[in-house]
Write an enzyme that holds these catalytic residues in place. Structure first.
Site, short mmCIF file in Angstrom:
data_model
loop_
_atom_site.label_atom_id
_atom_site.label_comp_id
_atom_site.label_asym_id
_atom_site.label_seq_id
_atom_site.Cartn_x
_atom_site.Cartn_y
_atom_site.Cartn_z
CE LYS A 1 -7.55 -7.70 -6.25
NZ LYS A 1 -8.95 -8.09 -6.32
CG ASN A 2 -1.07 0.86 -7.86
OD1 ASN A 2 -0.36 0.94 -8.85
ND2 ASN A 2 -1.38 1.90 -7.13
#
Lengths: 313, 331
Positions: B112-113
């Site tokens: 989720k970066n």
């Protein structure tokens, strides 16, 4: 019925830096400006902004400014609109926007608009409706929306509208409450809410409320306190907030507090962080929880700060 | 933070590595009384001090490239490190296929970066359409852990539009929906494919089979929000068109007759009734079958539908009350 542990949350924010060797703190280094916005806006909503040294904060923020005019997440970091908005917002809290070379900052932001009206986050070109919101919100606070092509910006945002009435990060992307906040906020600020089907979107947004009273960000996802902001502010901006059960949402947010140590987490019994603490408190403010300063749903700053900027002292 | 194999051996502090002997590390300047001061681990401090040195010197060398890798393993969210890495990759004209493999290592643990996905896109864009299938495969891997990962879907949509690979996309949506019929991201992707794929005929050509698909999904799980919205989307929210397709009223009737998970079916029925849909006796009976007995006599069908909605979906009572107040009166 729970209550908001104001003193605990103030303590939490003021002492979060004293944690030693905290991995979470370490990985937040590059976005400390965002952290400052979340923490300080929360303090202001709770009526405790004076607990912080204004001059020190302002001085540190200015050191985060890049030669391009934009701000990095911390001293020595590259410029990006994400941190530029936080810088402007924190300066606004302290009524110190005048320390900025407003032209320079505004020019930086305006330079990131693309042909199709979209905005890049920085010189590396990532495009996302988050950046459309950031650009529009920032420039409005600086009284410089004239530096961009607002019509094109609105057109791009509208191209990201989906058939469920929501908005995604780019055209065709799934509707997501966070992106919806950004698009609706940008349209609100530019006086373009007529592009929103308020009944259709209002229905999609009120469907985010689950049995526990919390809100999720997309169908069939778990509730999270941060959606108390994204969904709620969107509903308020389109004048449909009465479609959710406010009492149940208040209870959900209060259940997400760490009543011993302060701070708010994404859902009950998880670890707290500054991000969720801000969104929980801001959500409660929107829900008119007693004792909190009112917050503007589009600019995500206290109403008195916004009035100062747009109406004067 | 998981690192590469080398890191399983004891890490040699950078100050003790001969190839770094000529560099003076630059410490973090938090100011005298930091606003949000942060405590650092020694390894993190040292790595970032050396990073700062090469960043300020604008040294775009192989050792700097290696250093950015170490910094990224310690904190993959640091966007300044990623950006400097890109500058070095360009300056060294580095092997970008190898770079994709590096991103693979990091991305699985940090799916989720934002920085990782953006970097991946930058690399893929430079490599061009030859990596289309590799990129689609990569997002598929991410979906196996989290089938709704917003970043991965955004990346996948970009890959399709920029690099191609539409051939199996509808089948891919089928697969994901078979795994989880509630996956709203997969439904969204289905709409994306149907409306944008250069290989299919467009919405008009696909509508008939897609309505059948949506109806089947609804019958399987009537409480599933997604296929109901999909159905509306197929007709571009033009309710009159929904009225004209008998399958729509028919699926409402089936759900009501079953007397379970009524909300979306009743909501659709309400929309149909307000757009000249003439309910059959069967439909009226089905509504009566679920309506509360407390309904006063003489209430019309629309009012009865609304009262059931308020009863079965009380958390949205205000919304259903509003619907009740604005609908046209029909019997």
């Amino acid at each position: 019925m729970g209550e908001l542990k104001v003193e605990k949350h103030v303590e939490y924010i003021l002492t979060v830096e004293k944690k030693k060797d905290d991995f979470e703190s370490v990985v937040m280094e590059h976005l400390r400006l965002n952290g400052a916005y979340w923490g300080l806006t929360t303090l202001d909503i709770l009526g405790k902004l004076e607990a912080v040294d204004k001059e020190e904060v302002v001085s540190w923020i200015m050191q985060c400014q890049h030669e391009s005019g934009g701000f990095g997440g911390n001293i020595g970091h590259d410029a990006h609109v994400l941190y530029t908005l936080s810088a402007i917002q924190v300066l606004a809290l302290f009524d110190k926007i005048d320390v900025l070379d407003v032209e320079k900052v505004a020019n930086y932001i305006a330079s990131l608009q693309n042909e199709d009206g979209s905005f890049s986050g920085d010189i590396w070109g990532e495009i996302d409706t988050r950046f459309s919101y950031i650009a529009i919100c920032s420039l409005a606070l600086l009284h410089h929306l004239d530096k961009i092509n607002v019509e094109r910006a609105v057109e791009y945002i509208v191209s990201c509208k989906n058939l469920d009435g929501g908005f995604g990060c780019t055209p065709g992307a799934e509707s997501h409450a966070g992106q919806i906040f950004c698009c609706v906020g940008a349209l609100a600020i530019t006086g373009s809410l007529h592009h929103v089907d308020k009944d259709l979107l209002g229905w999609w947004l009120c469907e985010r409320q689950v049995k526990s009273g919390g809100l999720n960000g997309r169908p069939e996802k778990l509730p999270d306190v941060c959606y108390s902001w994204w969904v709620l502010s969107s509903l308020i901006m389109i004048d449909r907030v009465h479609w959710i059960d406010k009492g149940k949402l208040v209870n959900f947010i209060l259940d997400c507090q760490d009543k011993q140590n302060g701070g708010i987490s994404d859902r009950p019994d998880d670890a707290v962080d500054v991000f969720h603490t801000y969104f929980g408190v801001a959500g409660l403010s929107l829900l008119e929880y007693p004792g909190l300063k009112a917050i503007d749903p589009a600019y995500a700053l206290p109403v008195d700060v916004i009035n100062r900027i747009f109406i004067g002292k | 933070m998981i690192g590469e194999e080398e890191e399983e051996d004891a890490r040699i502090p950078i100050s003790q590595r001969p190839e770094w002997a000529d560099v003076r590390p630059v410490p973090q300047d938090d100011g005298p009384n930091p606003v949000v001061p942060i405590a650092y681990t020694d390894e993190f401090s040292e790595t970032m001090d050396y990073f700062r040195a090469v960043y300020l010197a604008d040294e775009r060398s192989p050792r700097a490239l290696q250093l950015t890798k170490e910094a990224i393993f310690l904190n993959s969210g640091n966007y300044t490190v990623w950006q400097f890495r890109r500058l070095i990759l360009e300056a060294l004209n580095a092997d970008l296929c190898a770079e994709l493999n590096f991103v693979n290592q990091i991305a699985r643990e940090n799916s989720k970066n934002y920085q990782i996905w953006h970097h991946r896109r930058w690399v893929a864009e430079k490599l061009g359409s030859e990596v289309a299938s590799k990129e689609l495969e990569f997002t598929k891997e991410i979906f196996s852990q989290d089938a709704k990962n917003y970043h991965a879907w955004s990346h996948r949509q970009w890959v399709l539009q920029a690099l191609g690979g539409w051939e199996d996309e509808l089948a891919f949506c089928d697969e994901l929906l078979e795994d989880d019929i509630f996956n709203n991201s997969a439904w969204n992707q289905r709409y994306f494919v149907v409306t944008r794929s250069p290989l299919l005929g467009g919405l008009d050509a696909m509508r008939d089979s897609e309505v059948a698909y949506a109806v089947k999904a609804i019958l399987a799980k009537p409480e599933n929000e997604s296929p109901w919205r999909y159905l509306r989307g197929l007709y571009k929210n033009d309710i009159k068109s929904l009225v004209n397709d008998p399958r729509v009223a028919s699926v409402c009737l089936d759900v009501l007759t079953d007397k379970r998970n009524l909300v979306h079916a009743l909501n659709m029925l309400l929309d149909l009734l307000c757009n000249d849909y003439q309910p059959s006796n069967e439909m009226k009976d089905a509504v009566d079958g679920v309506a509360p007995e407390s309904n006063p006599p003489g209430t019309n069908l629309v009012e009865r539908v609304c009262s059931v909605l308020i009863m079965v979906d009380p958390i949205r009572a205000n919304y259903w009350e509003w619907r009740k107040s604005t609908v046209c009166v029909q019997d």
